[in-house]
Write a protein that holds these residues in place. Structure first.
Motif, PDB file in Angstrom:
ATOM      1  N   UNK A 119       1.083  -0.818  -0.223  1.00 39.93           N
ATOM      2  CA  UNK A 119      -0.106   0.276   0.042  1.00 39.93           C
ATOM      3  C   UNK A 119       0.762   1.494   0.114  1.00 39.93           C
ATOM      4  N   UNK A 120       1.709   0.907  -0.696  1.00 42.40           N
ATOM      5  CA  UNK A 120       2.405   2.609  -0.883  1.00 42.40           C
ATOM      6  C   UNK A 120       1.847   3.584  -1.215  1.00 42.40           C
ATOM      7  N   UNK A 121       0.644   3.070  -2.805  1.00 43.80           N
ATOM      8  CA  UNK A 121      -0.021   4.784  -2.459  1.00 43.80           C
ATOM      9  C   UNK A 121      -1.395   4.994  -1.769  1.00 43.80           C
ATOM     10  N   UNK A 122      -2.152   4.265  -0.882  1.00 44.59           N
ATOM     11  CA  UNK A 122      -2.705   3.748  -0.380  1.00 44.59           C
ATOM     12  C   UNK A 122      -2.983   4.867   0.907  1.00 44.59           C
ATOM     13  N   UNK A 123      -1.633   4.858   1.608  1.00 42.54           N
ATOM     14  CA  UNK A 123      -0.638   5.003   2.600  1.00 42.54           C
ATOM     15  C   UNK A 123      -0.774   6.347   2.293  1.00 42.54           C
ATOM     16  N   UNK A 124      -0.314   7.030   1.232  1.00 44.45           N
ATOM     17  CA  UNK A 124       0.245   8.261   0.914  1.00 44.45           C
ATOM     18  C   UNK A 124      -1.515   8.428   0.911  1.00 44.45           C
ATOM     19  N   UNK A 125      -2.183   8.270   0.022  1.00 43.21           N
ATOM     20  CA  UNK A 125      -3.193   9.169  -0.395  1.00 43.21           C
ATOM     21  C   UNK A 125      -3.808   9.194   1.203  1.00 43.21           C
ATOM     22  N   UNK A 126      -4.258   8.005   1.524  1.00 41.86           N
ATOM     23  CA  UNK A 126      -4.493   8.637   3.039  1.00 41.86           C
ATOM     24  C   UNK A 126      -4.172   9.421   4.315  1.00 41.86           C
ATOM     25  N   UNK A 127      -2.340   9.532   4.055  1.00 40.65           N
ATOM     26  CA  UNK A 127      -1.714  10.779   4.791  1.00 40.65           C
ATOM     27  C   UNK A 127      -1.906  11.808   4.594  1.00 40.65           C
ATOM     28  N   UNK A 128      -2.254  12.488   3.133  1.00 41.67           N
ATOM     29  CA  UNK A 128      -2.895  13.513   2.075  1.00 41.67           C
ATOM     30  C   UNK A 128      -4.065  14.141   2.785  1.00 41.67           C
ATOM     31  N   UNK A 129      -4.518  12.974   2.829  1.00 43.50           N
ATOM     32  CA  UNK A 129      -6.144  13.103   3.013  1.00 43.50           C
ATOM     33  C   UNK A 129      -6.478  13.706   4.505  1.00 43.50           C
ATOM     34  N   UNK A 130      -5.434  12.821   5.043  1.00 41.58           N
ATOM     35  CA  UNK A 130      -5.795  13.545   6.653  1.00 41.58           C
ATOM     36  C   UNK A 130      -5.084  14.876   6.885  1.00 41.58           C
ATOM     37  N   UNK A 131      -4.293  14.947   6.031  1.00 40.36           N
ATOM     38  CA  UNK A 131      -3.439  16.508   5.954  1.00 40.36           C
ATOM     39  C   UNK A 131      -4.419  17.588   5.526  1.00 40.36           C
ATOM     40  N   UNK A 132      -4.899  17.024   4.493  1.00 42.76           N
ATOM     41  CA  UNK A 132      -5.962  17.795   3.224  1.00 42.76           C
ATOM     42  C   UNK A 132      -7.103  18.131   4.239  1.00 42.76           C
ATOM     43  N   UNK A 133      -7.184  17.260   5.069  1.00 45.61           N
ATOM     44  CA  UNK A 133      -8.801  17.300   6.403  1.00 45.61           C
ATOM     45  C   UNK A 133     -10.211  17.256   4.915  1.00 45.61           C
ATOM     46  N   UNK A 134     -10.192  15.651   4.141  1.00 40.90           N
ATOM     47  CA  UNK A 134     -10.679  15.825   2.995  1.00 40.90           C
ATOM     48  C   UNK A 134     -10.798  14.460   3.404  1.00 40.90           C
ATOM     49  N   UNK A 135     -12.346  13.940   2.417  1.00 44.88           N
ATOM     50  CA  UNK A 135     -12.935  12.328   2.317  1.00 44.88           C
ATOM     51  C   UNK A 135     -11.515  11.760   1.669  1.00 44.88           C
ATOM     52  N   UNK A 136     -10.842  10.579   2.176  1.00 46.95           N
ATOM     53  CA  UNK A 136      -9.749  10.147   1.708  1.00 46.95           C
ATOM     54  C   UNK A 136     -10.351   9.014  -0.032  1.00 46.95           C
ATOM     55  N   UNK A 137     -11.616   8.455   0.385  1.00 45.98           N
ATOM     56  CA  UNK A 137     -12.289   8.049  -0.663  1.00 45.98           C
ATOM     57  C   UNK A 137     -12.732   8.739  -1.918  1.00 45.98           C
ATOM     58  N   UNK A 138     -12.879  10.027  -1.567  1.00 38.32           N
ATOM     59  CA  UNK A 138     -12.760  10.877  -2.427  1.00 38.32           C
ATOM     60  C   UNK A 138     -11.542  11.159  -3.112  1.00 38.32           C
ATOM     61  N   UNK A 139     -10.617  11.309  -2.512  1.00 34.10           N
ATOM     62  CA  UNK A 139      -9.651  11.859  -2.876  1.00 34.10           C
ATOM     63  C   UNK A 139      -9.239  10.374  -3.584  1.00 34.10           C
ATOM     64  N   UNK A 140      -8.813   9.305  -3.314  1.00 32.02           N
ATOM     65  CA  UNK A 140      -8.780   7.787  -3.860  1.00 32.02           C
ATOM     66  C   UNK A 140      -9.931   7.600  -5.138  1.00 32.02           C
ATOM     67  N   UNK A 141     -10.306   8.233  -5.547  1.00 37.26           N
ATOM     68  CA  UNK A 141     -11.122   8.242  -6.935  1.00 37.26           C
ATOM     69  C   UNK A 141     -11.267   9.676  -7.767  1.00 37.26           C
ATOM     70  N   UNK A 142     -10.478  10.430  -7.249  1.00 35.57           N
ATOM     71  CA  UNK A 142      -9.923  11.420  -8.327  1.00 35.57           C
ATOM     72  C   UNK A 142      -8.008  10.958  -8.669  1.00 35.57           C
ATOM     73  N   UNK A 143      -7.578   9.679  -7.889  1.00 35.73           N
ATOM     74  CA  UNK A 143      -6.146   9.534  -8.538  1.00 35.73           C
ATOM     75  C   UNK A 143      -6.297   8.277  -9.142  1.00 35.73           C
ATOM     76  N   UNK A 144      -6.358   7.663  -8.426  1.00 39.26           N
ATOM     77  CA  UNK A 144      -5.544   5.615  -8.668  1.00 39.26           C
ATOM     78  C   UNK A 144      -6.875   5.276  -8.991  1.00 39.26           C
ATOM     79  N   UNK A 145      -7.961   5.549  -8.396  1.00 45.96           N
ATOM     80  CA  UNK A 145      -8.584   4.386  -7.703  1.00 45.96           C
ATOM     81  C   UNK A 145      -8.869   2.561  -8.148  1.00 45.96           C
ATOM     82  N   UNK A 146      -9.951   2.479  -7.341  1.00 43.58           N
ATOM     83  CA  UNK A 146      -9.871   1.166  -7.049  1.00 43.58           C
ATOM     84  C   UNK A 146     -11.383   0.947  -5.912  1.00 43.58           C
TER      85      UNK A 146
END
Length: 303
Positions: A119-146
């Protein structure tokens, strides 16, 4: 001022592929993960460094604070992907990185080799989402998908069941601590599987999705309640057979380890990353003899 975020790695025990269409999967957060440390910085640019499990910098880049465009980097492709993630995070939360003082010097550090597929990508997405105070699933869908199960693992410290449901998936904490866990081992197949390619191949298949979901859901529920290794092995074999017929490819045991006495199950995208093997510590010499030397017992891998 320093900020630090951490997300867990992931393994998917049941539901691979089918989880994309709404099947319930059993997912296991790992003891390995990735941190993101933000340090106050006076630099004119936004500096990012990514470190591997040995504290070696494998990626570094400087971005413009104005538009997040790359100024200097060790890897143009990685820099572009990272820039796009940050830009998408800003679209979701316009106040994120709104001022130059909002920027830090960033350091991402994984505690596992990047080719393990934890999970190199998923952990990065989750960390950035926490930093940005946003929904991580929304950020995932806008970037890597899955499917998003990996994002759920990143933010949970216990086994979970996961079912897709837009940006608000159904995640339930479960107890998965089998009394036969000393006979469960994770074996790395010496190659990382590209999840996006695997997903695209799955999407092109024609099969009864409703039937597949029902079958996988039932196996997932039974595995969680399983008390005996033999029953557990039967369920894993059934899961492998169902997916093999759906994907129209042989199981990993039939293709690589047909003479192994224990049970073997793929985890996630078929053909790479880790497999689960049942047996004793002595039995693991079978894999060593075949050149598969990264073998982790269940307690060393799973939270």
């Amino acid at each position: 001022m320093t900020k630090e975020f951490y997300s867990n790695g992931k393994l998917l025990l049941t539901g691979e592929y089918a989880i994309l269409d709404g099947a319930k999967g059993l997912a296991l957060p790992t003891k390995f993960g990735q941190s993101l440390t933000l340090l106050g910085s006076d630099s004119e640019n936004f500096v990012w460094n990514s470190l591997d499990e040995s504290d070696n910098i494998w990626f570094s880049s400087e971005f413009s604070k104005k538009d997040l465009k790359t100024i200097h980097t060790s890897d143009r492709e990685v820099a572009y992907r990272l820039s796009q993630i940050l830009i998408e995070a800003k679209k979701i939360n316009p106040s994120f990185l709104q001022h130059s003082t909002d920027f830090y010097s960033a350091e991402a550090k994984a505690t596992f080799p990047r080719d393990w597929g934890l999970g190199t990508s998923s952990t990065l997405i989750a960390n950035i989402a926490t930093w940005a105070e946003i929904n991580p699933y929304q950020l995932l869908e806008a970037t890597f998908g899955g499917s998003g199960y990996d994002i759920a693992c990143a933010t949970h410290n216990t086994a979970i069941t996961y079912r897709r449901n837009g940006f608000e998936p159904i995640v339930e904490r479960v107890v998965f601590d089998p009394n036969f866990k000393d006979q469960l081992f994770f074996v790395y197949l010496n190659q990382k599987k590209n999840s996006r390619d695997a997903i695209n191949s799955y999407r092109n298949l024609d099969f009864n999705k409703e039937k597949l979901i029902l079958e996988i859901d039932e196996i997932t529920d039974q595995i969680i309640m399983c008390e005996h290794l033999k029953d557990f092995e039967l369920l894993l074999n059934e899961h492998e057979t169902i997916l093999s017929k759906t994907l129209q490819i042989p199981t990993v045991k039939n293709s690589l380890f047909s003479d192994y006495n224990g049970t073997i199950k793929s985890l996630g995208a078929w053909g790479g990353d880790f497999i689960l093997a049942t047996g004793t510590a002595t039995d693991m010499s079978y894999f060593n003899n075949k050149g598969y030397n990264t073998i982790l017992p269940f307690p060393e891998m799973i939270l």
